[in-house]
Scaffold this motif. Structure first.
Motif, PDB file in Angstrom:
ATOM      1  N   VAL A 370     -88.300  58.939 -34.667  1.00  8.93           N
ATOM      2  CA  VAL A 370     -88.778  60.017 -33.785  1.00  8.93           C
ATOM      3  C   VAL A 370     -90.217  60.402 -34.144  1.00  8.93           C
ATOM      4  O   VAL A 370     -91.036  60.675 -33.263  1.00  8.93           O
ATOM      5  N   ARG A 371     -90.559  60.383 -35.425  1.00 11.34           N
ATOM      6  CA  ARG A 371     -91.955  60.666 -35.815  1.00 11.34           C
ATOM      7  C   ARG A 371     -92.895  59.638 -35.174  1.00 11.34           C
ATOM      8  O   ARG A 371     -93.983  59.971 -34.703  1.00 11.34           O
ATOM      9  N   ALA A 372     -92.463  58.372 -35.185  1.00  6.77           N
ATOM     10  CA  ALA A 372     -93.300  57.321 -34.576  1.00  6.77           C
ATOM     11  C   ALA A 372     -93.421  57.542 -33.069  1.00  6.77           C
ATOM     12  O   ALA A 372     -94.505  57.397 -32.496  1.00  6.77           O
ATOM     13  N   ILE A 373     -92.316  57.917 -32.420  1.00  6.36           N
ATOM     14  CA  ILE A 373     -92.353  58.159 -30.964  1.00  6.36           C
ATOM     15  C   ILE A 373     -93.310  59.310 -30.656  1.00  6.36           C
ATOM     16  O   ILE A 373     -94.105  59.251 -29.712  1.00  6.36           O
ATOM     17  N   VAL A 374     -93.255  60.364 -31.467  1.00 12.30           N
ATOM     18  CA  VAL A 374     -94.134  61.523 -31.238  1.00 12.30           C
ATOM     19  C   VAL A 374     -95.595  61.092 -31.411  1.00 12.30           C
ATOM     20  O   VAL A 374     -96.460  61.437 -30.601  1.00 12.30           O
ATOM     21  N   GLN A 375     -95.848  60.298 -32.436  1.00 14.88           N
ATOM     22  CA  GLN A 375     -97.216  59.836 -32.695  1.00 14.88           C
ATOM     23  C   GLN A 375     -97.744  58.992 -31.532  1.00 14.88           C
ATOM     24  O   GLN A 375     -98.865  59.180 -31.054  1.00 14.88           O
ATOM     25  N   VAL A 376     -96.903  58.064 -31.055  1.00 17.15           N
ATOM     26  CA  VAL A 376     -97.280  57.211 -29.917  1.00 17.15           C
ATOM     27  C   VAL A 376     -97.532  58.083 -28.686  1.00 17.15           C
ATOM     28  O   VAL A 376     -98.518  57.906 -27.978  1.00 17.15           O
ATOM     29  N   SER A 377     -96.653  59.049 -28.445  1.00 12.14           N
ATOM     30  CA  SER A 377     -96.785  59.919 -27.265  1.00 12.14           C
ATOM     31  C   SER A 377     -98.100  60.685 -27.321  1.00 12.14           C
ATOM     32  O   SER A 377     -98.838  60.738 -26.336  1.00 12.14           O
ATOM     33  N   VAL A 378     -98.391  61.271 -28.477  1.00 12.77           N
ATOM     34  CA  VAL A 378     -99.615  62.073 -28.607  1.00 12.77           C
ATOM     35  C   VAL A 378    -100.835  61.192 -28.346  1.00 12.77           C
ATOM     36  O   VAL A 378    -101.742  61.569 -27.603  1.00 12.77           O
ATOM     37  N   ALA A 379    -100.824  59.978 -28.909  1.00 12.09           N
ATOM     38  CA  ALA A 379    -101.973  59.077 -28.730  1.00 12.09           C
ATOM     39  C   ALA A 379    -102.169  58.700 -27.269  1.00 12.09           C
ATOM     40  O   ALA A 379    -103.275  58.379 -26.851  1.00 12.09           O
ATOM     41  N   MET A 380    -101.086  58.724 -26.477  1.00  9.01           N
ATOM     42  CA  MET A 380    -101.187  58.323 -25.066  1.00  9.01           C
ATOM     43  C   MET A 380    -101.216  59.526 -24.125  1.00  9.01           C
ATOM     44  O   MET A 380    -101.167  59.353 -22.906  1.00  9.01           O
ATOM     45  N   GLY A 381    -101.235  60.732 -24.665  1.00  5.47           N
ATOM     46  CA  GLY A 381    -101.256  61.927 -23.812  1.00  5.47           C
ATOM     47  C   GLY A 381     -99.936  62.174 -23.102  1.00  5.47           C
ATOM     48  O   GLY A 381     -99.891  62.820 -22.050  1.00  5.47           O
ATOM     49  N   ILE A 382     -98.854  61.669 -23.650  1.00  3.94           N
ATOM     50  CA  ILE A 382     -97.516  61.828 -23.045  1.00  3.94           C
ATOM     51  C   ILE A 382     -96.801  62.992 -23.732  1.00  3.94           C
ATOM     52  O   ILE A 382     -96.933  63.171 -24.948  1.00  3.94           O
ATOM     53  N   THR A 383     -96.034  63.772 -22.962  1.00  2.00           N
ATOM     54  CA  THR A 383     -95.273  64.872 -23.568  1.00  2.00           C
ATOM     55  C   THR A 383     -93.903  64.366 -24.010  1.00  2.00           C
ATOM     56  O   THR A 383     -93.105  63.949 -23.170  1.00  2.00           O
ATOM     57  N   PRO A 384     -93.592  64.413 -25.314  1.00  2.00           N
ATOM     58  CA  PRO A 384     -92.241  64.016 -25.715  1.00  2.00           C
ATOM     59  C   PRO A 384     -91.247  65.164 -25.495  1.00  2.00           C
ATOM     60  O   PRO A 384     -91.582  66.324 -25.733  1.00  2.00           O
ATOM     61  N   VAL A 385     -90.067  64.822 -25.027  1.00  2.51           N
ATOM     62  CA  VAL A 385     -89.005  65.816 -24.805  1.00  2.51           C
ATOM     63  C   VAL A 385     -87.777  65.354 -25.583  1.00  2.51           C
ATOM     64  O   VAL A 385     -87.381  64.194 -25.472  1.00  2.51           O
ATOM     65  N   ALA A 386     -87.198  66.241 -26.379  1.00  7.57           N
ATOM     66  CA  ALA A 386     -85.972  65.876 -27.113  1.00  7.57           C
ATOM     67  C   ALA A 386     -84.765  66.227 -26.253  1.00  7.57           C
ATOM     68  O   ALA A 386     -84.600  67.373 -25.837  1.00  7.57           O
ATOM     69  N   GLU A 387     -83.930  65.222 -25.992  1.00  7.56           N
ATOM     70  CA  GLU A 387     -82.728  65.422 -25.172  1.00  7.56           C
ATOM     71  C   GLU A 387     -81.520  65.665 -26.069  1.00  7.56           C
ATOM     72  O   GLU A 387     -81.468  65.150 -27.189  1.00  7.56           O
ATOM     73  N   GLY A 388     -80.544  66.381 -25.529  1.00  7.28           N
ATOM     74  CA  GLY A 388     -79.252  66.503 -26.226  1.00  7.28           C
ATOM     75  C   GLY A 388     -79.316  67.297 -27.515  1.00  7.28           C
ATOM     76  O   GLY A 388     -78.563  67.024 -28.450  1.00  7.28           O
TER      77      GLY A 388
END
Ligand SMILES: Cc1cc2nc3c(=O)[nH]c(=O)nc-3n(C[C@H](O)[C@H](O)[C@H](O)COP(=O)(O)O)c2cc1C
Length: 439
Positions: A370-388
């Motif tokens: 999840v840390r990697a996903i957040v890092q990738v999202s931030v670098a691409m200007g994408i908003t990460p949303v945690a489901e469930g």
């Protein structure tokens, strides 16, 4: 009779060999990290190590403990059931908190066989000294194989890391409680007649600002269950048409609930976009016919269906963007397309699948992903949303890792035909101290 005895003896020998092999393979390895609690004096630490050493020796457990003054990282090896029992004791131990399992695996042999509870004090040793101390303690066989050993690599990553960036820790969940927030107006909307499906609303929230940032419209069968059996029973051509056309009902519902100034998410199968001629234009017509604006709407693309034609899909995404409709990748991390889909096109939102969120406060592998996903999202200007999200502990960890948008039972359960009641986290303790006027 003699022959029978011989056969029995041979069988017993085989079985014994197999049993010994099974016993050997049941050797389990565990690495966890934790945060020391205030008040653990050097003397108390020594007592803890002496007692741990005695207990480990009696139970056939070996290992090594790293301590940097804030975090413990301990590698333990031993018979699987005994290690499981020790982990439970360690989790309950009030001398530390935030016990996160970094690795749990089986292996054929031990890496450390000497002192059953040796400590490496990272505060007083240079990285070179730490490295040689750990190597010195390794069994000969483990020492030869260590450059390819995943367990060893995880241990060394924590042994040689400096600072605290390598560990993300959430706030103590006990500092928070949940308070109910009944929506100002709850509209009961009956499902339109003639349809064998309906829609439930579940909010996506920013809990620190206490804001609902959007509502997801979830398709439900008339009985209230998942729409999958309903859709699966329809031939593929008509299934995608129904998937697309059903959104009209969601937009009508949004209109009747007065959700004119908030973002709305709807799920679409990728092939509903690629295989239905004029799909995006039809969607825009539905939105406008319900008095809503396309820029209010976000299409969540599920990964349930492999995207058969990436080219056609990319074309549909471009048309959605031109129309002003947002795009989210749903269930990220659980589906077929994963990272390649993300490389091909960048959505506005990335919804991290619940399977990665469950118990994240206790799982090192999920935290790393999840840390990697957040890092990738931030670098691409994408908003990460945690489901469930279901537990305060999960939310506390995710918040500390940089996630700001959440969806899950912790905050609101989906409600059919209406805006659901919310629960917001409210701080009750500030770093273990009650804020003024809290009682
Ligand atoms: C960082 C840390 C490491 C520990 N390591 C061990 C250990 O290796 N072996 C052990 O028996 N207890 C260890 N303990 C103590 C256990 O948490 C626990 O107190 C002990 O196993 C007795 O558990 P019980 O009261 O459930 O029998 C450790 C505690 C901490 C805080």
């Amino acid at each position: 009779m003699d022959i029978r005895l011989n056969v029995f003896n041979m069988w017993a020998k085989e079985w014994n060999a197999f049993y010994c092999y099974r016993r050997a393979t049941l050797l389990s390895t565990l690495i966890y990290c934790s945060h020391v609690n205030d008040g653990l004096s050097p003397e108390a630490l020594d007592v803890m190590l002496t007692e741990g050493r005695e207990r480990n020796a009696a139970r056939g457990i070996t290992g090594i403990l790293l301590f940097d003054g804030i975090h413990f990282v301990q590698l333990l090896e031993g018979p699987a059931p005994r290690l499981d029992a020790l982990l439970e004791s360690i989790r309950r131990d009030p001398r530390h908190r935030n016990v996160v399992v970094l690795l749990q695996d089986n292996g054929p042999c031990r890496r450390f066989d000497g002192d059953p509870c040796a400590m490496v004090d990272l505060r007083v040793l240079s990285p070179e000294q730490v490295s040689s101390m750990i190597h010195d303690r390794l069994e000969e066989r483990a020492s030869q194989a260590c450059s390819d050993d995943r367990v060893f690599k995880v241990l060394m990553w924590y042994a040689l890391a400096r600072g605290t960036d390598h560990i993300v820790e959430g706030e103590d969940a006990l500092c928070w409680r949940l308070v109910a927030d009944v929506p100002a107006v709850i509209h009961e909307v009956t499902a339109e007649s003639g349809q064998n499906y309906k829609f439930a609303l579940q909010p996506i929230v920013d809990p620190i600002r206490r804001v609902v940032t959007s509502f997801e419209f979830l398709m439900r069968s008339q009985a209230g269950g998942s729409p999958e059996p309903l859709l699966a029973a329809i031939p593929p051509g008509r299934r995608h048409l129904l998937d697309l056309e059903s959104k009209t009902q969601a937009f009508h519902l949004a209109r009747r609930l007065g959700l004119n100034n908030i973002h709305l998410s709807v799920n679409l199968l990728p092939m509903s976009l690629t295989d239905i001629p004029g799909s995006v234009e039809r969607l825009v017509d539905q939105i406008v016919a319900c008095g809503l604006s396309p820029s209010q709407v976000m299409v969540e693309v599920t990964e349930q269906e492999a995207i058969s034609s990436l080219k056609a899909f990319s074309g549909a995404i471009k048309r959605l963007r031109r129309a002003g409709i947002g795009i989210a990748i749903d269930d990220f991390g659980a589906g077929f397309a994963g990272l390649s889909l993300l490389a091909e096109f960048q959505p506005d939102k990335l919804k991290i699948d619940r399977s990665l969120i469950r118990d994240i406060h206790r799982s090192g592998p999920r935290q790393a992903i999840v840390r990697a996903i957040v890092q990738v999202s931030v670098a691409m200007g994408i908003t990460p949303v945690a489901e469930g999200v279901e537990r305060l502990e999960e939310w506390c960890w995710l918040q500390a890792a940089g996630v700001q948008r959440f969806q899950g039972y912790l905050f609101a359960r989906p409600a059919v035909g209406q805006v659901p009641a919310m629960r917001w986290p409210e701080r009750i303790l500030s770093h273990g101290v009650l804020p003024e006027g809290a009682l």
